[in-house]
Write a protein that holds these residues in place. Sequence first.
Motif, PDB file in Angstrom:
ATOM      1  N   ILE A  20       0.989  -1.026   0.028  1.00 18.78           N
ATOM      2  CA  ILE A  20       0.007  -0.092   0.044  1.00 18.78           C
ATOM      3  C   ILE A  20       0.886   1.204  -0.023  1.00 18.78           C
ATOM      4  O   ILE A  20       0.496   2.328  -0.502  1.00 18.78           O
ATOM      5  N   ASN A  21       2.036   1.245   0.675  1.00 19.02           N
ATOM      6  CA  ASN A  21       2.941   2.364   0.548  1.00 19.02           C
ATOM      7  C   ASN A  21       3.399   2.702  -0.912  1.00 19.02           C
ATOM      8  O   ASN A  21       3.553   3.801  -0.968  1.00 19.02           O
ATOM      9  N   PHE A  22       3.297   1.778  -1.837  1.00 17.57           N
ATOM     10  CA  PHE A  22       3.688   2.140  -3.246  1.00 17.57           C
ATOM     11  C   PHE A  22       2.472   2.994  -3.657  1.00 17.57           C
ATOM     12  O   PHE A  22       3.161   4.027  -4.382  1.00 17.57           O
ATOM     13  N   PHE A  23       1.413   2.960  -3.455  1.00 23.47           N
ATOM     14  CA  PHE A  23       0.270   3.634  -3.956  1.00 23.47           C
ATOM     15  C   PHE A  23       0.176   5.127  -3.205  1.00 23.47           C
ATOM     16  O   PHE A  23      -0.097   5.879  -3.894  1.00 23.47           O
ATOM     17  N   ASN A  24       0.563   4.936  -2.172  1.00 31.33           N
ATOM     18  CA  ASN A  24       0.538   6.182  -1.161  1.00 31.33           C
ATOM     19  C   ASN A  24       1.722   7.240  -1.560  1.00 31.33           C
ATOM     20  O   ASN A  24       1.498   8.197  -1.774  1.00 31.33           O
ATOM     21  N   THR A  25       2.806   6.584  -2.086  1.00 33.83           N
ATOM     22  CA  THR A  25       3.777   7.372  -2.431  1.00 33.83           C
ATOM     23  C   THR A  25       3.404   7.952  -3.908  1.00 33.83           C
ATOM     24  O   THR A  25       3.673   9.042  -4.443  1.00 33.83           O
ATOM     25  N   LEU A  26       2.734   7.039  -4.649  1.00 29.58           N
ATOM     26  CA  LEU A  26       2.222   7.714  -5.916  1.00 29.58           C
ATOM     27  C   LEU A  26       1.359   8.706  -5.820  1.00 29.58           C
ATOM     28  O   LEU A  26       1.276   9.859  -6.547  1.00 29.58           O
ATOM     29  N   ASN A  27       0.370   8.865  -4.760  1.00 28.25           N
ATOM     30  CA  ASN A  27      -0.525   9.892  -4.298  1.00 28.25           C
ATOM     31  C   ASN A  27       0.363  10.906  -4.002  1.00 28.25           C
ATOM     32  O   ASN A  27       0.085  12.056  -4.385  1.00 28.25           O
ATOM     33  N   GLU A  28       1.386  10.738  -3.009  1.00 26.65           N
ATOM     34  CA  GLU A  28       2.156  11.912  -2.693  1.00 26.65           C
ATOM     35  C   GLU A  28       2.813  12.633  -3.945  1.00 26.65           C
ATOM     36  O   GLU A  28       3.095  13.942  -3.745  1.00 26.65           O
ATOM     37  N   GLY A  30       1.734  13.076  -6.825  1.00 31.12           N
ATOM     38  CA  GLY A  30       0.539  13.422  -7.625  1.00 31.12           C
ATOM     39  C   GLY A  30       0.270  12.684  -8.802  1.00 31.12           C
ATOM     40  O   GLY A  30      -0.244  13.048  -9.730  1.00 31.12           O
ATOM     41  N   LEU A  31       0.810  11.423  -8.867  1.00 34.59           N
ATOM     42  CA  LEU A  31       0.737  10.580 -10.212  1.00 34.59           C
ATOM     43  C   LEU A  31      -0.900   9.865  -9.916  1.00 34.59           C
ATOM     44  O   LEU A  31      -1.255   9.520 -11.149  1.00 34.59           O
ATOM     45  N   LEU A  61      10.143  -2.807 -16.160  1.00 37.55           N
ATOM     46  CA  LEU A  61      11.132  -1.964 -16.431  1.00 37.55           C
ATOM     47  C   LEU A  61      11.893  -1.690 -15.141  1.00 37.55           C
ATOM     48  O   LEU A  61      12.939  -1.084 -15.461  1.00 37.55           O
ATOM     49  N   GLU A  62      11.381  -1.924 -14.083  1.00 38.19           N
ATOM     50  CA  GLU A  62      12.158  -1.412 -12.828  1.00 38.19           C
ATOM     51  C   GLU A  62      12.565  -0.056 -12.710  1.00 38.19           C
ATOM     52  O   GLU A  62      13.536   0.445 -12.256  1.00 38.19           O
ATOM     53  N   VAL A  63      11.476   0.990 -13.199  1.00 35.20           N
ATOM     54  CA  VAL A  63      11.407   2.050 -13.170  1.00 35.20           C
ATOM     55  C   VAL A  63      11.231   2.831 -11.499  1.00 35.20           C
ATOM     56  O   VAL A  63      10.077   2.412 -11.140  1.00 35.20           O
ATOM     57  N   ASN A  64      11.821   3.675 -10.957  1.00 37.36           N
ATOM     58  CA  ASN A  64      11.597   4.264  -9.751  1.00 37.36           C
ATOM     59  C   ASN A  64      10.324   5.294  -9.956  1.00 37.36           C
ATOM     60  O   ASN A  64      10.057   5.528 -10.970  1.00 37.36           O
ATOM     61  N   ILE A  65       9.538   5.421  -8.884  1.00 38.13           N
ATOM     62  CA  ILE A  65       8.588   6.549  -8.954  1.00 38.13           C
ATOM     63  C   ILE A  65       8.871   7.887  -9.611  1.00 38.13           C
ATOM     64  O   ILE A  65       8.150   8.348 -10.503  1.00 38.13           O
ATOM     65  N   GLU A  66      10.088   8.278  -9.316  1.00 37.48           N
ATOM     66  CA  GLU A  66      10.458   9.717  -9.875  1.00 37.48           C
ATOM     67  C   GLU A  66      10.712   9.364 -11.322  1.00 37.48           C
ATOM     68  O   GLU A  66      10.182  10.488 -12.255  1.00 37.48           O
ATOM     69  N   GLY A  67      11.288   8.352 -11.662  1.00 37.34           N
ATOM     70  CA  GLY A  67      11.304   8.225 -13.222  1.00 37.34           C
ATOM     71  C   GLY A  67      10.016   7.940 -13.880  1.00 37.34           C
ATOM     72  O   GLY A  67       9.816   8.401 -15.058  1.00 37.34           O
ATOM     73  N   ILE A  68       9.288   7.321 -13.235  1.00 38.28           N
ATOM     74  CA  ILE A  68       7.905   7.202 -13.758  1.00 38.28           C
ATOM     75  C   ILE A  68       7.015   8.611 -14.033  1.00 38.28           C
ATOM     76  O   ILE A  68       6.516   8.749 -15.119  1.00 38.28           O
ATOM     77  N   ASP A  69       7.295   9.445 -12.949  1.00 37.48           N
ATOM     78  CA  ASP A  69       6.931  10.871 -13.154  1.00 37.48           C
ATOM     79  C   ASP A  69       7.331  11.403 -14.469  1.00 37.48           C
ATOM     80  O   ASP A  69       6.595  11.789 -15.112  1.00 37.48           O
ATOM     81  N   VAL A  70       8.677  11.266 -14.689  1.00 37.32           N
ATOM     82  CA  VAL A  70       9.301  12.085 -15.813  1.00 37.32           C
ATOM     83  C   VAL A  70       8.551  11.011 -17.121  1.00 37.32           C
ATOM     84  O   VAL A  70       8.329  12.119 -18.133  1.00 37.32           O
ATOM     85  N   VAL A  71       8.447   9.986 -16.968  1.00 39.25           N
ATOM     86  CA  VAL A  71       8.035   9.262 -18.499  1.00 39.25           C
ATOM     87  C   VAL A  71       6.738   9.729 -18.735  1.00 39.25           C
ATOM     88  O   VAL A  71       6.255   9.969 -19.830  1.00 39.25           O
ATOM     89  N   LEU A  72       5.857   9.624 -17.580  1.00 37.77           N
ATOM     90  CA  LEU A  72       4.287  10.079 -17.870  1.00 37.77           C
ATOM     91  C   LEU A  72       4.114  11.579 -18.494  1.00 37.77           C
ATOM     92  O   LEU A  72       3.482  11.883 -19.216  1.00 37.77           O
ATOM     93  N   ASN A  73       5.180  12.482 -17.835  1.00 35.55           N
ATOM     94  CA  ASN A  73       5.273  14.051 -18.179  1.00 35.55           C
ATOM     95  C   ASN A  73       5.502  13.951 -19.930  1.00 35.55           C
ATOM     96  O   ASN A  73       4.985  14.711 -20.480  1.00 35.55           O
ATOM     97  N   LEU A  74       6.573  13.236 -19.980  1.00 40.61           N
ATOM     98  CA  LEU A  74       7.052  13.167 -21.429  1.00 40.61           C
ATOM     99  C   LEU A  74       6.109  12.613 -22.623  1.00 40.61           C
ATOM    100  O   LEU A  74       5.705  13.280 -23.296  1.00 40.61           O
TER     101      LEU A  74
END
Length: 97
Positions: A20-28, A30-31, A61-74
């Motif tokens: 659940i921490n994964f989803f909470n971090t996504l929420n924090e 703004g994803l 792909l083992e992308v961390n949350i910060e990387g996921i944020d960058v990919v989604l923005n791109l």
Amino acid sequence: MNTENFIPLNTLCQHYKLEINFFNTLNENGLIEIQFVDQVQYVHKESIYEIEKIVRMHKDLEVNIEGIDVVLNLLQKIDALQTELLNVRNRLLLYEN
């Protein structure tokens, strides 16, 4: 609040085998947006497509949350540029005829 259009976060955790921490971090970050109803965490059903993309990037792909944020923005910028290009092409066709 009616929860028929929402999915409990615990269900997603079980389905994707994530904490659940994964989803909470996504929420924090703004994803995703988590809603609280009677002390239970929910996400809207319309978020499932984005959550699927996020989980695939994280697990496959083992992308961390910060990387996921960058990919989604791109990806959003690419979509906006493709829409703009299509609009310009359509306007150009008006002048060519």
